[in-house]
Design a protein around this motif. Structure first.
Motif, PDB file in Angstrom:
ATOM      1  N   HIS A  92       0.748  -1.785   0.335  1.00  0.00           N
ATOM      2  CA  HIS A  92      -0.336  -0.218  -0.089  1.00  0.00           C
ATOM      3  C   HIS A  92       1.000   0.802   0.131  1.00  0.00           C
ATOM      4  N   ASP A  93       0.633   1.991  -1.091  1.00  0.00           N
ATOM      5  CA  ASP A  93       1.653   3.803  -1.386  1.00  0.00           C
ATOM      6  C   ASP A  93       0.467   4.484  -1.011  1.00  0.00           C
ATOM      7  N   THR A  94       0.626   5.268  -0.147  1.00  0.00           N
ATOM      8  CA  THR A  94      -0.077   6.168   0.733  1.00  0.00           C
ATOM      9  C   THR A  94       0.832   7.588   0.908  1.00  0.00           C
ATOM     10  N   GLU A 130       1.628   8.895   3.554  1.00  0.00           N
ATOM     11  CA  GLU A 130       2.314   8.789   4.794  1.00  0.00           C
ATOM     12  C   GLU A 130       3.651   8.125   4.094  1.00  0.00           C
ATOM     13  N   ALA A 144      -3.377   0.611   6.906  1.00  0.00           N
ATOM     14  CA  ALA A 144      -4.445   1.525   6.132  1.00  0.00           C
ATOM     15  C   ALA A 144      -5.184   1.542   5.285  1.00  0.00           C
ATOM     16  N   ARG A 149       0.668   3.482  13.245  1.00  0.00           N
ATOM     17  CA  ARG A 149      -0.921   3.470  13.427  1.00  0.00           C
ATOM     18  C   ARG A 149      -1.517   2.332  14.504  1.00  0.00           C
ATOM     19  N   SER A 176      -2.115   1.555  -8.698  1.00  0.00           N
ATOM     20  CA  SER A 176      -1.982   1.699  -7.730  1.00  0.00           C
ATOM     21  C   SER A 176      -3.076   2.098  -6.984  1.00  0.00           C
ATOM     22  N   PRO A 177      -3.414   2.222  -5.445  1.00  0.00           N
ATOM     23  CA  PRO A 177      -1.748   2.069  -4.802  1.00  0.00           C
ATOM     24  C   PRO A 177      -2.108   1.238  -3.827  1.00  0.00           C
ATOM     25  N   LEU A 178      -3.374   0.493  -3.392  1.00  0.00           N
ATOM     26  CA  LEU A 178      -3.281  -1.172  -2.894  1.00  0.00           C
ATOM     27  C   LEU A 178      -2.740  -2.235  -4.324  1.00  0.00           C
ATOM     28  N   LYS A 207       5.278   3.900   2.024  1.00  0.00           N
ATOM     29  CA  LYS A 207       5.444   2.824   1.877  1.00  0.00           C
ATOM     30  C   LYS A 207       5.258   1.865   3.195  1.00  0.00           C
TER      31      LYS A 207
END
Length: 210
Positions: free
Chosen positions: A29-31, A33, A142, A115, A155-157, A35
């Motif tokens: 998951h790329d966020t 905040e 997240a 988190r 992306s992002p998951l 990876k």
DNA sequence: AAACGGATGGGCT
DNA sequence: GCCCATCCGTTTG
């Protein structure tokens, strides 16, 4: 060459087989905040003619994603405060999925811990306990309702194959199976799969850790 | 080491 | 109104 996400056909195999094949693959998951990456070590299959399956009584607004395209996410809200993350399997309209129950943290350990601590600020968390349950891993990665219906090839998951991080993968002999956790209906069906002895697996059957 | 109950709110009968 | 694909802290043996 950069590893490619699992293709759509991966999720067309019988759901029980997909649940086993997902062991050893990587959830990414790329966020904003940062990876986070976790290796999938425990799954459960939910089938069309299975009273424990949300899709058992047919489509509703809540379970719509289960009847959608294979390889998309089904995220649902449970017990008033948690979410669970599933991968939809089988052709459009079938209503089967695999619940992701536990991850081995691979990248972004500190972000995952922060988190988790936000939800449970009282105590430190042992590394193997960071993602050892469906509610916990969703917090650490997240994953929220916004990702319901998300196409996991994009992306992002995404989910990357076992060799994406130079891992040989999981052989059939390393996989254990047993009854699913936390359900009353069809409690005898052995549709839970995990990497035998892996310290990050949830529940009493995981290997004893310290 | 295992068993138990409370938190907490949406979905469905 | 009852049922949850859960987690956590506390109690019990």
């Amino acid at each position: 060459m950069k590893p490619q996400p699992l293709p759509r056909d991966f999720f067309l195999a019988p759901t029980e087989r997909v649940a086993r094949a997902l062991l050893g693959t990587y959830l990414v998951h790329d966020t904003p905040e940062g990876k986070t990456v976790g290796r999938i070590v425990e799954t459960e299959a939910y089938l069309r003619n299975d009273p424990a399956c949300h899709a058992f009584r047919g489509p509703t607004p809540r379970n719509a994603a289960m009847f959608g395209p294979p390889g998309h996410a089904y995220v649902y809200f449970i017990y008033g405060m948690y979410h669970c993350f599933n991968v939809v399997t089988q052709p459009n309209g079938t209503g089967e999925a695999v619940l992701i129950r536990a991850l081995e943290p691979v990248l972004g350990w500190e972000l995952m811990e922060n988190r988790r601590l936000k939800h449970r600020p009282s105590r430190a968390i042992a590394p193997a306990r960071l993602c050892d349950g469906p509610g916990k891993l969703v917090i650490a990665m997240a994953i929220g309702r916004a990702l319901n219906h998300h196409d996991l090839r994009k992306s992002p998951l995404t989910i990357l194959p076992a060799d994406a991080f130079q891992h040989p993968g999981v052989s059939a002999k390393q996989i254990a199976r047993g009854p699913r956790i936390g359900i009353r209906q069809a409690a005898d069906l052995e549709l839970r799969f995990w990497i035998d002895g892996h310290p990050c697996v949830s529940g009493p059957r995981r290997q004893a850790t310290q």
